[in-house]
Motif scaffolding. Structure first.
Motif, PDB file in Angstrom:
ATOM      1  N   SER A  81      25.549  49.869   4.973  1.00 24.05           N
ATOM      2  CA  SER A  81      26.794  50.414   4.808  1.00 24.05           C
ATOM      3  C   SER A  81      27.174  50.017   3.153  1.00 24.05           C
ATOM      4  O   SER A  81      26.431  49.454   2.543  1.00 24.05           O
ATOM      5  CB  SER A  81      28.155  50.020   5.457  1.00 24.05           C
ATOM      6  N   ASP A 104      34.065  53.878   7.380  1.00 22.53           N
ATOM      7  CA  ASP A 104      33.216  54.342   6.098  1.00 22.53           C
ATOM      8  C   ASP A 104      32.830  53.261   5.009  1.00 22.53           C
ATOM      9  O   ASP A 104      32.387  53.551   4.040  1.00 22.53           O
ATOM     10  CB  ASP A 104      34.009  55.517   5.604  1.00 22.53           C
ATOM     11  N   GLU A 154      23.014  54.015   3.809  1.00 23.11           N
ATOM     12  CA  GLU A 154      23.784  54.404   4.457  1.00 23.11           C
ATOM     13  C   GLU A 154      25.341  54.573   3.964  1.00 23.11           C
ATOM     14  O   GLU A 154      26.010  54.464   4.673  1.00 23.11           O
ATOM     15  CB  GLU A 154      23.866  53.729   5.954  1.00 23.11           C
ATOM     16  N   ASP A 155      25.249  54.376   2.777  1.00 22.33           N
ATOM     17  CA  ASP A 155      26.771  54.311   2.035  1.00 22.33           C
ATOM     18  C   ASP A 155      27.579  55.457   2.183  1.00 22.33           C
ATOM     19  O   ASP A 155      27.045  56.744   2.167  1.00 22.33           O
ATOM     20  CB  ASP A 155      26.405  54.320   0.433  1.00 22.33           C
ATOM     21  N   ARG A 156      28.872  55.302   2.597  1.00 21.50           N
ATOM     22  CA  ARG A 156      29.788  56.473   2.806  1.00 21.50           C
ATOM     23  C   ARG A 156      31.265  56.251   1.916  1.00 21.50           C
ATOM     24  O   ARG A 156      32.289  56.737   1.997  1.00 21.50           O
ATOM     25  CB  ARG A 156      30.357  56.419   4.364  1.00 21.50           C
ATOM     26  N   GLY A 171      30.937  50.136   7.958  1.00 23.02           N
ATOM     27  CA  GLY A 171      30.336  50.822   9.173  1.00 23.02           C
ATOM     28  C   GLY A 171      29.185  49.816   9.861  1.00 23.02           C
ATOM     29  O   GLY A 171      28.873  50.265  11.037  1.00 23.02           O
ATOM     30  N   ASP A 172      28.497  49.080   9.176  1.00 21.11           N
ATOM     31  CA  ASP A 172      27.434  48.261   9.913  1.00 21.11           C
ATOM     32  C   ASP A 172      27.771  46.906  10.175  1.00 21.11           C
ATOM     33  O   ASP A 172      26.969  46.015  10.309  1.00 21.11           O
ATOM     34  CB  ASP A 172      26.032  48.442   9.168  1.00 21.11           C
TER      35      ASP A 172
END
Length: 278
Positions: free
Chosen positions: A232, A160, A206-208, A163-164
């Motif tokens: 991310s 999270d 794509e931020d978690r 992630g990338d």
């Protein structure tokens, strides 16, 4: 003066897309210095991919070691570094350290602010209350505490937060994360430097860790020149060129690669002028 009019454009080449910009009246002075601040679950080495790109352009770069104790102590640590800068300085914050940029950015050496997937509260604003208006990001469930000391679990860090990023590299970043104190999360800014200084924002789509729509809201509210990076939360590691180019733009230095190249800049300016003329 059209400081809050927004210009929409799409740039097909790459990882970053310019979304909207300040009015042309808000030109930034050329800066010789860049001061970088890290947020939670990290230390100053999280800027290691961006720093050499900025140094290659002749900029003096310092990465602050954020104590992650209380907001006043974190702001004071950044202010001590800003005091040492000789001339105009671009002040850059990632994640939680957007709080520090917002507060300490009032420093007279600071010529422009750059937020990288960062908090950008208004003066006196309750940031947790603002964040509750958006979906809770998955990383929040991965925070673990030992008494008053918090950190991100390895599983949440890899999934999270980073992630990338290749797993082996993400595990190195996990190994150096600095714990934070609960008291840090209760601090509120007394000033909002973005209300008076040119501001730039990199949204991680794509931020978690921070909801991307919250990032977009804060960027739009401050009238920041904004890029969106398919990344991310750690865009400065997975997409260092895009982040370095945004910082260089804030510093008034021409860039040669990506969406902020001179050619695309001329195209944006021409389109902006056509839009102004109706």
């Amino acid at each position: 003066m059209m400081n809050r009019r927004f210009f929409m454009t799409s740039l097909a080449a790459g990882a970053a897309t310019l979304v909207y910009a300040h009015g042309v009246a808000n030109a930034t002075p050329k800066a010789r210095n860049v001061v970088l601040v890290h947020g939670l679950f990290a230390d100053g080495s999280c800027w290691s991919e961006v720093i050499p790109l900025l140094q290659a352009k002749g900029l003096n770069v310092t990465s602050v070691q954020n104590p992650l104790t209380t907001l006043p102590e974190a702001v004071a640590a950044a202010q001590r570094v800003l005091d040492r800068q000789d001339g105009s300085t671009v002040f850059v914050g990632h994640s939680f350290s957007g709080m520090i940029v917002t507060e300490a950015g009032m420093h007279p050496n600071v010529s422009a602010l750059v937020y990288v997937a960062a908090r950008a509260p208004d003066a006196g604003e309750d940031y947790p209350a603002l964040a509750k208006k958006y979906p809770t990001p998955p990383a929040s469930a991965g925070i673990v505490f030992d008494g008053d000391e918090g950190r991100l679990s390895e599983a949440a860090f890899l999934r999270d937060f980073a992630g990338d990023i290749p797993e082996a590299k993400a595990k190195v970043l996990y190994a150096v994360q600095e714990p934070f104190q609960k008291a840090l999360l209760t601090g509120k800014t007394e000033h909002a430097a973005w209300r008076s200084k040119p501001s730039f924002y990199a949204v991680s789509t794509e931020d978690r860790t921070i909801d991307p729509d919250l990032e977009r809201f804060m960027a739009k509210r401050m009238g920041a020149k904004t890029i969106e990076v398919k990344s991310s939360h750690l865009s400065m590691i997975s997409h260092p060129d895009a982040i370095a180019n945004l910082i260089l733009e804030a510093a008034g230095h021409p860039t040669e690669r990506g969406p902020h190249s001179a050619a695309s800049g001329f195209r944006r300016k021409a389109a902006w002028l056509r839009w102004l003329r109706g």
